[in-house]
Design a protein around this motif. Sequence first.
Motif, PDB file in Angstrom:
ATOM      1  N   PRO A 252      39.068  59.477  -9.503  1.00  0.00           N
ATOM      2  CA  PRO A 252      37.746  59.369  -8.861  1.00  0.00           C
ATOM      3  C   PRO A 252      37.733  58.401  -7.682  1.00  0.00           C
ATOM      4  CG  PRO A 252      37.521  59.362 -11.240  1.00  0.00           C
ATOM      5  CD  PRO A 252      38.995  59.257 -10.957  1.00  0.00           C
ATOM      6  N   HIS A 256      37.067  60.671  -4.224  1.00  0.00           N
ATOM      7  CA  HIS A 256      35.655  60.776  -3.816  1.00  0.00           C
ATOM      8  C   HIS A 256      35.243  59.841  -2.672  1.00  0.00           C
ATOM      9  CE1 HIS A 256      35.336  63.606  -6.980  1.00  0.00           C
ATOM     10  NE2 HIS A 256      35.482  62.716  -7.954  1.00  0.00           N
ATOM     11  N   LYS A 260      33.841  61.167   0.828  1.00  0.00           N
ATOM     12  CA  LYS A 260      32.483  60.733   1.196  1.00  0.00           C
ATOM     13  C   LYS A 260      32.467  60.101   2.578  1.00  0.00           C
ATOM     14  CE  LYS A 260      28.551  58.031  -0.473  1.00  0.00           C
ATOM     15  NZ  LYS A 260      28.062  57.089  -1.522  1.00  0.00           N
ATOM     16  N   LYS A 265      32.533  66.610  -0.007  1.00  0.00           N
ATOM     17  CA  LYS A 265      32.732  66.547  -1.450  1.00  0.00           C
ATOM     18  C   LYS A 265      33.928  67.413  -1.802  1.00  0.00           C
ATOM     19  CE  LYS A 265      27.825  65.903  -2.548  1.00  0.00           C
ATOM     20  NZ  LYS A 265      26.648  66.474  -3.269  1.00  0.00           N
ATOM     21  N   MET A 266      34.396  67.295  -3.035  1.00  0.00           N
ATOM     22  CA  MET A 266      35.557  68.075  -3.450  1.00  0.00           C
ATOM     23  C   MET A 266      35.284  69.571  -3.295  1.00  0.00           C
ATOM     24  SD  MET A 266      38.563  67.263  -4.321  1.00  0.00           S
ATOM     25  CE  MET A 266      39.909  68.431  -4.381  1.00  0.00           C
TER      26      MET A 266
END
Length: 350
Positions: A252, A256, A260, A265-266
Amino acid sequence: MSVKIKCVAKQLPKYYRTTEEIIPFLDAWLVDQDERFIRKVKKIFEGAAVDKRYSIMDPIEVFTKTSFEERNDIYVREAIVLGEKVLEKALKKANWEPKELDYIITVSCTGIMIPSLDAYLINGLQLRQDIIRLPVTEMGCAAGISGMIYAKNFLQANPGKKAAIIAVESPTATFQLDDFSMANIVSAAIFGDGAACVLLSSCEGETGPEIIDEQMYHFYDNIHMMGFKLTNSGLQMVLDIEVPETIASHFPDIIHPFLKKNNLKMEDIDHLIFHPGGKKIVQTVEDLFSELGKNIDNTKEVLKQYGNMSSATVLYVLERFMEDYPEKGSKGLMLSFGPGFSAQRILLKF
């Protein structure tokens, strides 16, 4: 100033064996070991998700006791051959002349040579006498992307320039005949030898995927997890069994915030260009992203066909994506891990 990937090329050593063909060598190597241990080692090789591995040495040489000096001499000799071939192949693919290169980065961690490989390439291909050179020697599997990051930063600061990153690795040269540890056995089961070259450019009108952003991520207090110990018999593999779990716990924070930062986003990433560290790491990554409909099929295929070639491997994955001509505007995320412990990330726009 945009920096684009012009092309990727690969070069393999002349020796190779399938996993099935390696098993008889294991029988000879493990002849004095306990039968249960022998079965366990064979199971590790057969379950490594590697069908074939290439080597700078004939398998008989790999399983023959030699000095560190003898193995390293083979590494130096073959690294120069592979490095020259893969750079020539990439330049031909890009339709570039050798003297057009402004920056050369060579990447390797599986042997020791001074002068470094880049010096030999400058002489062998008659690169410019004022070319800037950077050898990257101690970043392990992460170094292929590390080299791209260093090249991108140079090119972004210097418009109209061209760079080559050459990764040449021979993990088989680090195999320890008298070491029956799990680290040495797992390393032998998943690693193979190979070379790759990626060309980058900040010239106007250049084609190829654009590097949008790049970033490194460093894990605190995990220096013990991966690397080499320099011993009298050579480079001894250090590989902690908790590497996949440690990577998973940091994912994470690795993914992320980086996305960001780029307002993504993924779900916005179309292509996962991940380094195939080994079967367990591949499974860990697959489990994390399969729910989002993402696949790492190219990563798995490179592992299957060649094994983990340390820093060069992620470039093999990148080449597969580029050969598929991804849809214009689609986005890719490159990711690799290495000693330190660290993760290297690059965001691409095709």
